[in-house]
Each structure stands twice: as C-alpha cells, then as structure tokens.
Design a protein around this motif. Sequence first.
Motif, PDB file in Angstrom:
ATOM      1  N   GLU A  27      35.712  41.759  38.514  1.00  0.00           N
ATOM      2  CA  GLU A  27      36.832  42.540  39.163  1.00  0.00           C
ATOM      3  C   GLU A  27      36.806  42.491  40.732  1.00  0.00           C
ATOM      4  O   GLU A  27      37.801  42.315  41.665  1.00  0.00           O
ATOM      5  CB  GLU A  27      37.308  43.860  38.581  1.00  0.00           C
ATOM      6  N   GLN A  28      35.530  43.196  41.170  1.00  0.00           N
ATOM      7  CA  GLN A  28      35.267  43.116  42.416  1.00  0.00           C
ATOM      8  C   GLN A  28      35.197  41.867  43.377  1.00  0.00           C
ATOM      9  O   GLN A  28      35.965  41.799  44.472  1.00  0.00           O
ATOM     10  CB  GLN A  28      33.710  43.803  42.736  1.00  0.00           C
ATOM     11  N   GLU A  29      34.604  40.769  42.510  1.00  0.00           N
ATOM     12  CA  GLU A  29      34.670  39.488  43.216  1.00  0.00           C
ATOM     13  C   GLU A  29      36.159  39.030  43.366  1.00  0.00           C
ATOM     14  O   GLU A  29      36.440  38.380  44.403  1.00  0.00           O
ATOM     15  CB  GLU A  29      33.719  38.559  42.407  1.00  0.00           C
ATOM     16  N   LYS A  57      33.317  44.674  35.777  1.00  0.00           N
ATOM     17  CA  LYS A  57      33.838  45.207  37.095  1.00  0.00           C
ATOM     18  C   LYS A  57      33.033  44.497  38.096  1.00  0.00           C
ATOM     19  O   LYS A  57      33.673  44.188  39.232  1.00  0.00           O
ATOM     20  CB  LYS A  57      32.809  46.723  37.036  1.00  0.00           C
ATOM     21  N   GLN A  58      32.137  43.761  37.978  1.00  0.00           N
ATOM     22  CA  GLN A  58      31.678  42.904  39.240  1.00  0.00           C
ATOM     23  C   GLN A  58      32.478  41.982  39.339  1.00  0.00           C
ATOM     24  O   GLN A  58      32.784  41.263  40.480  1.00  0.00           O
ATOM     25  CB  GLN A  58      30.195  42.214  38.747  1.00  0.00           C
ATOM     26  N   HIS A 103      38.763  40.876  43.528  1.00  0.00           N
ATOM     27  CA  HIS A 103      39.513  41.508  44.670  1.00  0.00           C
ATOM     28  C   HIS A 103      39.168  41.160  46.051  1.00  0.00           C
ATOM     29  O   HIS A 103      39.931  40.812  46.973  1.00  0.00           O
ATOM     30  CB  HIS A 103      39.367  43.009  44.563  1.00  0.00           C
ATOM     31  N   GLU A 104      37.805  40.788  46.180  1.00  0.00           N
ATOM     32  CA  GLU A 104      37.148  40.371  47.487  1.00  0.00           C
ATOM     33  C   GLU A 104      37.803  39.316  47.850  1.00  0.00           C
ATOM     34  O   GLU A 104      38.137  38.680  48.858  1.00  0.00           O
ATOM     35  CB  GLU A 104      35.717  40.271  47.362  1.00  0.00           C
TER      36      GLU A 104
END
Length: 173
Positions: A141-143, A138-139, A145-146
């Motif tokens: 994926e967030q990175e 998840k981290q 997306h960012e």
Amino acid sequence: RALETNTGLTTLYLYNNSIGVEGAAAIARALETNTALTELYLRENSIGDEGGTAFLQALEFNSTITDIDGLTNEEVDKQLSENKLGERHEIVKANKMQKETERELVAEEAKKQEEENEARERNRQLAEEKAREEATRKQQEQEEHECERQLAAEKAREEAIRKQQEQEECERK
C-alpha cells in the motif's frame, strides 16, 4: 546372596536382563528369606514356566512381595489364585492393573500436553504468517501511495511546464 540378606531394597527392576530360568530360580531362592523386597519387575527375561514355578514356590515363604511383574504364565497365575497366596495374588494383580492404568493416564496426559503444545505452535506460526502478510500488504500500500504521489507530482510538473509554455507563447504573440 545380597538379595537374601537385603534389608533396604524394596523395589528391584530387572527388565530385559536375560536372566533366564537359572537366574529366575536363584532370585526365587533369595526371595524365600528376603524380608524387605516388595516389588520385583522381571519382564523380557525369558524365565519360562520353570522360572515362574520357582517364584510361585518362593512366595509360599515370602510375605513381603506384593508385586511381581513379568510372570505372565497362565499356569502360575492359576496356581497362585488357587493356593493360600490367592488373596495376595489378587492384590498383586490389582496393583498391576492400577499401575498400568496410571501409566496409561500419564501417557494420555503427555499426549494431550504434546497435542496442546503442537496446537499452540501452529497458532503461533499462523499468527506470524498473518503478521508477515499484513506487513507485506501495508508495504505494498505504501509503495502504491508513493507511486501515486510520484505520478501526481509528475503530472503537476508537466502541467506547470505546459502552462509556462502557453504563457510564454502568449507573451510572444
């Protein structure tokens, strides 16, 4: 001497006390008059054939002993089964077998419990590992997306700057 007059002690554990033949003979003599002791545990005491024979003779006078653990001498077992104590000896042997079976069952249950605890611990560790992997995914994926958002924002700024430059150039013409 205390064993000769004892009226309260019913079980005596003397495992691995280096009693030897003389000690076995002394205990056997005390058993001749003892009326309370029902179980005597003598393993690992090097009592030998003489000590075993002394206990055999003592049992002729003692009617309360139902279990003597540690008399592994075949000759003593044979004599016990052939004399008037034979029936009681068979009870003693049956008691020994029952106790050994109970010990085995307890050991099996403890082993089973330990295996179950180990399996629960492995499952807990696997669940923790899976949760860590999921959190890491998840981290990431967030990175990603960012990063994509920042790239899109940079492209939008570049596009805005390009359009502004085109407009300024058109206005100059």
